[in-house]
Design a protein around this motif. Structure first.
Motif, short mmCIF file in Angstrom:
data_model
loop_
_atom_site.label_atom_id
_atom_site.label_comp_id
_atom_site.label_asym_id
_atom_site.label_seq_id
_atom_site.Cartn_x
_atom_site.Cartn_y
_atom_site.Cartn_z
N UNK A 71 -2.41 -6.72 -7.21
CA UNK A 71 -3.08 -6.91 -8.50
C UNK A 71 -4.18 -7.97 -8.39
N UNK A 72 -3.87 -9.07 -7.69
CA UNK A 72 -4.84 -10.16 -7.59
C UNK A 72 -6.08 -9.72 -6.82
N UNK A 73 -5.90 -9.05 -5.69
CA UNK A 73 -7.04 -8.61 -4.89
C UNK A 73 -7.91 -7.63 -5.67
N UNK A 74 -7.27 -6.75 -6.41
CA UNK A 74 -8.04 -5.79 -7.22
C UNK A 74 -8.86 -6.51 -8.28
N UNK A 75 -8.24 -7.48 -8.96
CA UNK A 75 -8.96 -8.25 -9.98
C UNK A 75 -10.13 -9.02 -9.36
N UNK A 76 -9.99 -9.42 -8.11
CA UNK A 76 -11.06 -10.14 -7.43
C UNK A 76 -12.15 -9.22 -6.90
N UNK A 77 -12.03 -7.94 -7.15
CA UNK A 77 -13.08 -7.00 -6.75
C UNK A 77 -12.88 -6.33 -5.41
N UNK A 78 -11.73 -6.54 -4.78
CA UNK A 78 -11.44 -5.90 -3.50
C UNK A 78 -11.04 -4.44 -3.72
N UNK A 79 -11.39 -3.59 -2.75
CA UNK A 79 -11.07 -2.18 -2.90
C UNK A 79 -10.47 -1.56 -1.63
N UNK A 80 -10.76 -2.13 -0.44
CA UNK A 80 -10.27 -1.55 0.82
C UNK A 80 -9.54 -2.64 1.60
N UNK A 81 -8.32 -2.33 2.01
CA UNK A 81 -7.46 -3.34 2.62
C UNK A 81 -6.96 -2.90 3.99
N UNK A 82 -6.63 -3.89 4.82
CA UNK A 82 -5.79 -3.69 5.99
C UNK A 82 -4.63 -4.67 5.84
N UNK A 83 -3.54 -4.43 6.56
CA UNK A 83 -2.34 -5.25 6.36
C UNK A 83 -1.76 -5.69 7.70
N UNK A 84 -1.21 -6.90 7.69
CA UNK A 84 -0.44 -7.46 8.81
C UNK A 84 0.91 -7.90 8.28
N UNK A 85 1.98 -7.30 8.77
CA UNK A 85 3.34 -7.65 8.32
C UNK A 85 4.24 -7.77 9.53
N UNK A 86 5.36 -8.51 9.42
CA UNK A 86 6.28 -8.63 10.55
C UNK A 86 6.92 -7.29 10.90
N UNK A 87 7.22 -7.11 12.17
CA UNK A 87 7.95 -5.91 12.58
C UNK A 87 9.39 -6.01 12.09
N UNK A 88 9.92 -4.92 11.58
CA UNK A 88 11.31 -4.92 11.13
C UNK A 88 11.45 -4.44 9.70
N UNK A 89 12.69 -4.39 9.24
CA UNK A 89 13.01 -3.83 7.93
C UNK A 89 12.35 -4.62 6.80
N UNK A 90 12.35 -5.96 6.90
CA UNK A 90 11.75 -6.78 5.84
C UNK A 90 10.26 -6.49 5.73
N UNK A 91 9.58 -6.46 6.87
CA UNK A 91 8.14 -6.18 6.84
C UNK A 91 7.84 -4.79 6.30
N UNK A 92 8.68 -3.82 6.63
CA UNK A 92 8.49 -2.46 6.12
C UNK A 92 8.59 -2.43 4.60
N UNK A 93 9.57 -3.16 4.05
CA UNK A 93 9.74 -3.18 2.59
C UNK A 93 8.55 -3.84 1.90
N UNK A 94 8.08 -4.94 2.47
CA UNK A 94 6.95 -5.64 1.88
C UNK A 94 5.69 -4.78 1.94
N UNK A 95 5.46 -4.14 3.08
CA UNK A 95 4.29 -3.28 3.21
C UNK A 95 4.36 -2.10 2.25
N UNK A 96 5.54 -1.50 2.12
CA UNK A 96 5.69 -0.36 1.20
C UNK A 96 5.39 -0.79 -0.23
#
Length: 603
Positions: free
Chosen positions: A369-394
């Motif tokens: 929500x914050x990035x969208x409000x700031x005018x961002x439209x295209x993202x890439x993501x870096x998350x930890x490997x594992x179940x926790x990172x998968x949940x956060x990325x999803x």
């Protein structure tokens, strides 16, 4: 954000006041009469008319298209209308219509530019219907730019101009805005009806229980009997006054005080009880709290039987995920329960079960929500490997797609030695190097070629530990991506204000609990004197315990009035349809080794 928005709004309102006081100003003039015809007929006549009359007819056609629910055609027509062929009142209409069309396209900055046209400098001299439209467009532009107090002020000024259903809708919209204002905005010096609205907001916001809210509304009504909100109490407040006031007298705090979760439980307990003692110190009559050790409980059925026999009205806990899962699978519970964790199901549990925790998914959604409000439209993501990172990325991807954003790529952070390669792959640097090598081979000459990263990335979403984040930021710079904004979860922040530790995180924006961002919070200062660790990363657990205490007497209100927001120490709290407490967190940015809180967006 819209620059100078607040100043310009105030200047415009001062112009309105000047127009309403002293020597009466002559009106700007009514709009020229146009034929009672269809849009097509108006356009046909415009094609056969002089430039001035053609501009008037096309303006009328554009306005009629918009009124008939065809904004796309209205936008096409108004592009053909030269303002220099219009009178001042017509210019005002064209500016307002352009602003309305910009708002339809979700472009509040463009709308505000149109609303700055000289023809709108003295709104009070315009015909009544144009005054209303100008105020409503201003209010919407301000609200969409998160200038909630100014949006409220605009609607309050417009209120006397309105009648019937529009007046009722504006009245409810004013309260909706007031309910979203933060404490600083509510205490901003104001006069007239706006001051009354703000004091009503304080009366409801500062009360910790439904009974206290109801009493606060009654006191406000007695002190402001002629205020518009007293003559017509907004619907959410009418519903709030109708809620049964059942005092909460006895709470069970159910936590594992032994084993691996004992340290977590102690922080939650101490936070909960600090809120309890604070309530006592401020003259409240808090409920009795009985502590139960969940590691000593043989079965949940036995616990609830015992709790019911002791007159327990609310259970706060358990913390263990397996116990929360067990509760969620029951058809009903004998006592209302606020679990301090979430099960893995997204389905609703028994009606008596509410779930609250420090879910990383909340922060991922907040980042979207914050990035969208700031005018961002295209993202890439870096998350930890594992179940926790998968949940956060999803969770981030779900929220980002709901906003309308595009996730171009994602990488799971693995061993530090692979980090540089992973970031290079994320930004397609190896393709750039390969292209340069092929060019050298074709030309047959050596030349200096600096790798170029992909140019379509607006920002990086990052979920990482402090150590990982400290490695990532310099690596981004090394891989020619140091200028790409980074939006991160709170997990990179230890709670320490040590500039040396923060230096490698410069520029990163991150969400965080109000508890850790506000160093001058009196309750935090009081708690930290007794438990110094409450100022560090464990502070989030103390804050969660405090918020559990705040939530306890208001669960029924959250369920009956879903629009309710509670401004807690872990964020702004609301209830989802699955009866999970969702948090919206404030944001900060690390600059030159120091943490600077960013202006709040309210969603």
């Amino acid at each position: 954000m819209i620059s100078r928005l607040r100043l310009l709004s105030v200047l415009c309102l001062l112009g309105l006041l000047a127009a309403c006081s002293g020597t009466p100003k002559p009106p700007a003039g009514d709009l020229p009469k146009t034929p009672q015809a269809s849009v097509d007929q108006l356009l046909l006549k415009a094609a056969q008319s002089s430039p001035k009359e053609a501009a008037q007819l096309r303006l009328a056609a554009a306005d009629k298209s918009y009124a008939l629910g065809n904004p796309l055609r209205a936008a096409h027509i108004i592009q053909q209308v030269p303002l220099d062929q219009l009178g001042r009142t017509e210019q005002a209409l064209a500016s307002i219509l352009n602003a309305e069309l910009s708002l339809y396209r979700q472009r509040p900055q463009a709308a505000w530019q149109f609303l700055q046209h000289p023809s709108l400098e003295q709104i009070g001299r315009l015909p009544n219907d144009l005054q209303i439209r100008a105020h409503m467009a201003r209010a919407r532009a301000l609200e969409e730019d998160n200038q909630l107090l100014d949006a409220t002020r605009e609607r309050v000024f417009a209120a006397p101009l309105l009648t019937g259903q529009p007046a009722e809708e504006n009245h409810e919209a004013i309260w909706s805005l007031v309910a979203r204002l933060n404490g600083t905005q509510l205490t901003t010096p104001s006069e007239g009806d706006l001051a009354g609205w703000l004091t009503l907001g304080i009366a409801v916001r500062d009360a910790l229980t439904v009974e206290m809210q109801q009493a606060g509304i009654d006191r406000w009504l007695s002190a402001n009997p002629q205020h518009p909100a007293a003559l017509n109490l907004p619907e959410p407040l009418r519903k709030l006054k109708e809620l049964p006031a059942e005092p909460l007298r006895k709470i069970a705090l159910l936590l594992p005080m032994q084993g691996q979760l004992a340290n977590v439980s102690r922080a939650l307990r101490d936070g909960f009880m600090s809120a309890y003692y604070h309530a006592q110190q401020t003259g409240q009559n808090p409920p009795e709290v009985i502590l139960f050790d969940s590691t000593e409980i043989v079965s949940l059925d036995n616990f609830y039987t015992l709790a019911k026999a002791q007159g327990i009205q609310l259970v706060v806990g358990p913390l263990e995920k397996n116990l929360v899962k067990d509760l969620g699978q029951l058809p009903q519970l004998p006592i209302m329960t606020l679990a301090l964790n979430y099960d893995d199901s997204n389905e609703s549990g028994p009606a008596q079960l509410f779930q609250f925790g420090l879910a990383a998914e909340d922060e991922a959604l907040s980042a979207a929500r914050r990035a969208w409000q700031d005018g961002m439209r295209r993202a890439v993501a870096l998350v930890p490997r594992g179940e926790w990172g998968d949940r956060v990325l999803a969770a981030f991807n779900r929220g980002w797609q709901q906003q309308g954003g595009t996730l171009l790529a994602a990488k799971r952070i693995d061993q530090p030695v692979q980090l540089a390669q992973q970031i290079a792959d994320l930004f397609q640097l190896r393709q750039s190097e390969a292209r340069a090598q092929r060019l050298k081979e074709v030309l047959g000459v050596e030349f200096a070629a600096e790798p170029a990263r992909r140019a379509d990335v607006d920002f990086i979403f990052l979920a990482a530990t402090p150590l990982q984040a400290q490695q990532i930021r310099p690596t981004l710079t090394f891989q020619y991506a140091g200028d790409v904004p980074v939006y991160a979860t709170s997990h990179l922040y230890t709670g320490s204000r040590d500039g040396t530790q923060l230096q490698d995180l410069n520029g990163i924006r991150f969400s965080e609990t109000p508890w850790l961002l506000d160093e001058h919070n009196p309750l935090r200062e009081q708690v930290a004197r007794q438990w110094p660790q409450a100022s560090g990363s464990l502070g989030r657990l103390y804050a969660m315990g405090i918020d559990a205490y705040l939530l306890a007497p208001r669960l029924s209100q959250l369920k009956a009035l879903p629009e309710t927001r509670i401004h807690g120490q872990t964020g702004t709290l609301s209830l989802t349809e699955q009866q999970r407490i969702e948090r919206e967190l404030p944001w900060a940015q690390i600059q030159n080794g120091r943490i600077r809180r960013l202006p709040d967006y309210v969603y």
